[in-house]
Design an enzyme around this catalytic site. Structure first.
Site, mmCIF file in Angstrom:
data_model
loop_
_atom_site.group_PDB
_atom_site.id
_atom_site.type_symbol
_atom_site.label_atom_id
_atom_site.label_comp_id
_atom_site.label_asym_id
_atom_site.label_seq_id
_atom_site.Cartn_x
_atom_site.Cartn_y
_atom_site.Cartn_z
ATOM 1 N N HIS A 29 11.073 -6.935 -56.659
ATOM 2 C CA HIS A 29 11.933 -5.765 -56.749
ATOM 3 C C HIS A 29 11.147 -4.926 -58.036
ATOM 4 C CE1 HIS A 29 14.953 -8.681 -55.627
ATOM 5 N NE2 HIS A 29 15.672 -7.495 -54.774
ATOM 6 N N ASP A 83 9.327 -12.334 -57.534
ATOM 7 C CA ASP A 83 10.238 -11.458 -57.490
ATOM 8 C C ASP A 83 9.387 -9.859 -57.284
ATOM 9 O OD1 ASP A 83 12.137 -9.475 -57.866
ATOM 10 O OD2 ASP A 83 12.763 -10.557 -59.851
ATOM 11 N N SER A 107 14.139 -16.148 -60.000
ATOM 12 C CA SER A 107 12.836 -15.753 -60.711
ATOM 13 C C SER A 107 12.969 -15.659 -62.207
ATOM 14 C CB SER A 107 12.210 -14.494 -59.942
ATOM 15 O OG SER A 107 12.901 -13.252 -60.377
#
Ligand code: B1M
Length: 210
Positions: free
Chosen positions: A101, A99, A152
């Site tokens: 982000h 991930d 995730s």
């Protein structure tokens, strides 16, 4: 009075220079930093998320919005993070493996710093080995994991399992968060706490270290 709608639009349209200009204007007009974040930047990013989901926006537009938000958050950072405070606890924080982000995770880090925590930010795409190593080395009060993807979020369970195997699970409180995470999921994987957003996360963490 400051127009938060205008700031939201700057984020939605991914206009970085305008977003920073308006954020500075809001600061100059003495708006509360938390309001600038919640009513301006995060509210704008929420609209971007909906547009992306509906197929109105593609990745480049989402990326532009995220960049605009990051640039604006830089201006809020010194206002939210107070200097010279004795740490009330240590947080190791990261976005789980797979991930990338980090906008929400960075906000969480900033709010914890602002509340007087020592924050060790491991970044994004953090493997369970790296989380375990960081807990072993830094002996934090809290390990925080962020995940924005349904693909995730299961990594969080692997990290908890790896901590158990390393004999470190009972040495640290585990907090999880991110858009797809729920209290039910947190309970299922054996996390100690779940927070919907950064402000609540800080309040819960303060109670934990007390
Ligand atoms: Co992505 N993305 N993205 N993306 N992206 C989402 C998450 C998505 C929901 C969009 C959608 O479909 N509506 C969707 C996930 C769907 C799902 O899994 N169910 C999605 C997808 C699919 C993807 C890709 C797979 C797209 C693709 O490639 N096809 C890809 C994945 C890449 C990867 O990670 N491997 C991808 C890529 C990207 C960009 C790179 C373009 C960019 C990220 C840029 C960056 O972060 N540097 C991006 C963005 C910006 C988003 C949305 C639009 C916005 C996320 C954001 O920054 N929100 C997002 C849609 C959405 O969430 N509305 C979306 C603002 C931020 C302040 O909120 O991160 O939720 P948030 O953090 C909050 C709370 O969640 C909480 O506090 C924060 C502040 O209050 N919180 C915690 C977060 N962590 C916490 C930890 C805690 C406690 C609270 O304790 C430790």
């Amino acid at each position: 009075m400051f127009d938060f709608g205008e700031l939201q639009q700057a984020i939605i349209l991914g206009k970085g220079p305008l977003a920073t200009e308006l954020t500075q204007k809001a600061i100059n007009e003495e708006c509360v930093p938390k309001d600038i974040l919640n009513q301006g930047l995060i509210a704008g990013m929420d609209v971007v998320g909906v547009k992306f989901k509906n197929g109105e926006y593609y990745l480049p537009q989402v990326l532009l919005a995220a960049r605009a938000m990051k640039a604006a958050v830089v201006l809020l950072h010194p206002l939210i993070v107070s200097a010279g405070i004795q740490p009330i606890g240590t947080l190791v924080l990261g976005t789980v493996k797979g991930d990338l982000h980090d906008v929400g995770k960075n906000l969480v880090a900033m709010l914890f710093q602002g509340a007087g925590f020592n924050v060790i930010d491991l970044g994004v795409d953090v493997s369970s080995e790296k989380f375990v190593e960081a807990v072993r080395e830094n002996k934090p009060d809290i390990l925080g994991m962020s995940s924005l993807l349904t693909t995730s979020m299961r990594e969080m369970q692997d990290v908890i399992q790896a901590l158990q195997e390393a004999g470190l699970r009972d040495k640290v409180k585990i907090m999880v968060g991110g858009a797809p995470i729920t209290q039910q999921f947190a309970d299922k994987i054996g996390a100690d706490a779940y927070a919907l957003e950064g402000g609540t996360a800080v309040e819960m963490a303060k109670a934990m270290v007390n």
